[in-house]
Design an enzyme around this catalytic site. Sequence first.
Site, mmCIF file in Angstrom:
data_model
loop_
_atom_site.group_PDB
_atom_site.id
_atom_site.type_symbol
_atom_site.label_atom_id
_atom_site.label_comp_id
_atom_site.label_asym_id
_atom_site.label_seq_id
_atom_site.Cartn_x
_atom_site.Cartn_y
_atom_site.Cartn_z
ATOM 1 N N ASP A 37 0.835 -1.205 0.000
ATOM 2 C CA ASP A 37 0.000 0.000 0.000
ATOM 3 C C ASP A 37 0.872 1.258 0.000
ATOM 4 O O ASP A 37 2.009 1.230 0.477
ATOM 5 C CB ASP A 37 -0.894 -0.041 1.244
ATOM 6 N N HIS A 54 2.699 3.576 -8.908
ATOM 7 C CA HIS A 54 2.567 2.139 -9.208
ATOM 8 C C HIS A 54 3.839 1.621 -9.879
ATOM 9 O O HIS A 54 4.308 0.516 -9.599
ATOM 10 C CB HIS A 54 1.366 1.893 -10.130
ATOM 11 N N THR A 83 -10.019 -7.637 -6.049
ATOM 12 C CA THR A 83 -11.284 -7.678 -6.797
ATOM 13 C C THR A 83 -11.980 -6.308 -6.730
ATOM 14 O O THR A 83 -12.790 -5.987 -7.592
ATOM 15 C CB THR A 83 -12.233 -8.756 -6.219
ATOM 16 N N TRP A 86 -11.086 -2.921 -9.501
ATOM 17 C CA TRP A 86 -11.745 -2.639 -10.788
ATOM 18 C C TRP A 86 -12.523 -1.333 -10.742
ATOM 19 O O TRP A 86 -12.837 -0.756 -11.780
ATOM 20 C CB TRP A 86 -12.695 -3.781 -11.175
ATOM 21 N N LEU A 148 12.664 -19.493 -4.416
ATOM 22 C CA LEU A 148 11.511 -18.749 -3.899
ATOM 23 C C LEU A 148 10.315 -18.798 -4.845
ATOM 24 O O LEU A 148 10.478 -18.666 -6.061
ATOM 25 C CB LEU A 148 11.915 -17.282 -3.660
ATOM 26 N N LEU A 212 -7.066 -5.646 7.026
ATOM 27 C CA LEU A 212 -6.744 -6.816 6.213
ATOM 28 C C LEU A 212 -7.244 -6.649 4.768
ATOM 29 O O LEU A 212 -6.711 -7.284 3.851
ATOM 30 C CB LEU A 212 -7.401 -8.048 6.857
ATOM 31 N N GLU A 224 1.633 -13.671 12.095
ATOM 32 C CA GLU A 224 1.987 -12.443 12.807
ATOM 33 C C GLU A 224 1.757 -11.293 11.843
ATOM 34 O O GLU A 224 2.040 -11.415 10.644
ATOM 35 C CB GLU A 224 3.476 -12.473 13.212
HETATM 36 C C1 V0D Z 1 0.993 -1.807 -8.633
HETATM 37 C C2 V0D Z 1 2.633 -2.188 -6.106
HETATM 38 C C3 V0D Z 1 4.253 -6.260 -10.284
HETATM 39 C C4 V0D Z 1 1.194 -2.510 -6.153
HETATM 40 C C5 V0D Z 1 3.471 -2.997 -7.059
HETATM 41 C C6 V0D Z 1 -1.823 -6.072 -12.321
HETATM 42 C C7 V0D Z 1 0.350 -1.948 -7.288
HETATM 43 C C8 V0D Z 1 3.308 -2.577 -8.492
HETATM 44 C C9 V0D Z 1 3.199 -6.937 -10.855
HETATM 45 C C10 V0D Z 1 3.232 -8.271 -11.455
HETATM 46 C C11 V0D Z 1 1.625 -3.989 -9.702
HETATM 47 C C12 V0D Z 1 2.123 -9.077 -11.447
HETATM 48 C C13 V0D Z 1 2.182 -10.362 -12.003
HETATM 49 C C14 V0D Z 1 3.354 -10.819 -12.545
HETATM 50 C C15 V0D Z 1 4.473 -10.030 -12.550
HETATM 51 C C16 V0D Z 1 4.410 -8.756 -12.006
HETATM 52 C C17 V0D Z 1 2.085 -6.098 -10.692
HETATM 53 C C18 V0D Z 1 -0.082 -5.309 -10.746
HETATM 54 C C19 V0D Z 1 0.300 -4.171 -10.073
HETATM 55 C C20 V0D Z 1 -1.525 -5.452 -11.092
HETATM 56 F F1 V0D Z 1 3.424 -12.058 -13.055
HETATM 57 N N1 V0D Z 1 3.840 -5.099 -9.794
HETATM 58 N N2 V0D Z 1 2.510 -4.989 -10.034
HETATM 59 N N3 V0D Z 1 0.803 -6.280 -11.057
HETATM 60 N N4 V0D Z 1 1.972 -2.843 -8.999
#
Ligand code: V0D
Length: 257
Positions: A37, A54, A83, A86, A148, A212, A224
Amino acid sequence: MLKKIQEWRGKETSKSSLTKEELLKHPIPKHIAVIMDGNGRWAKKRALPRIAGHHEGMKTVRKITKAANGLGVKVLTMYAFSTENWKRPKLEVDFLMKLPEEFLGTFLPELIEENVQVRLMGNKSDLPEHTLRAVEGAMEKTKNNTGLILNFALNYGGRDEILRAVKNVAIDLQNNTITTEQLSEEVFSEYLFSNQLPDPDLLIRTSGEIRLSNFMLWQLAYAEFYFTDVLWPDFEELHLYEAINSFQQRGRRFGGI
Ligand code: V0D
């Protein structure tokens, strides 16, 4: 006096003395789940558009994956898209849905080098085809990796997951694949998106919210919880070490004594 302050700091959050070597003397959580977040807030503070936050957050995913793998963490689950997300403006959703492709386009070779396995947890059916194609390609390429597990929660909701599991259990009861007597917590868990993964030992949520937000409701029963005010794009290796150190200080009793 300065020495006293430094000694005291060392006992409290001990940022200055928290090293990988020190952490490795105690049990490392096998599964860490993260609510990433504060990306929008990070951007706002800099008068940048939300999507810049982002994008910066995406780079943090890479950095923290590497750090967690280096500590021997087995599973890292990242809440990337809920979810509920959107409901955001279409342009923001469209941008978010391109991040998996960009992330994998840039980092997949390194992840493969590091023996990381990519996985997806969530409702695949509503994801854009280009997003799903990129993620499934990475899953296929990394399916035999033994390091991992980098588990992305995408179009994920905890209640949605439980409801979907219940419906599938009902189907299997009806066609006699299982009996009511056989249905245990272990068997039920196999119907969840997280099937075969251990439950998270540690949940980290950044950016100061103490909620959560519908994340892994079943799986977090004994975890935790670690909350920090640090915004996700500002989250560094040392912050991960802090969270794990905090986890290591706590007694884990599973309701026993
Ligand atoms: C934006 C912060 C990596 C949270 C992190 C589709 C919000 C960056 C992925 C990612 C997002 C997802 C799947 C994958 C590889 C990379 C990602 C989304 C948002 C939403 F196989 N960062 N990330 N996907 N953010």
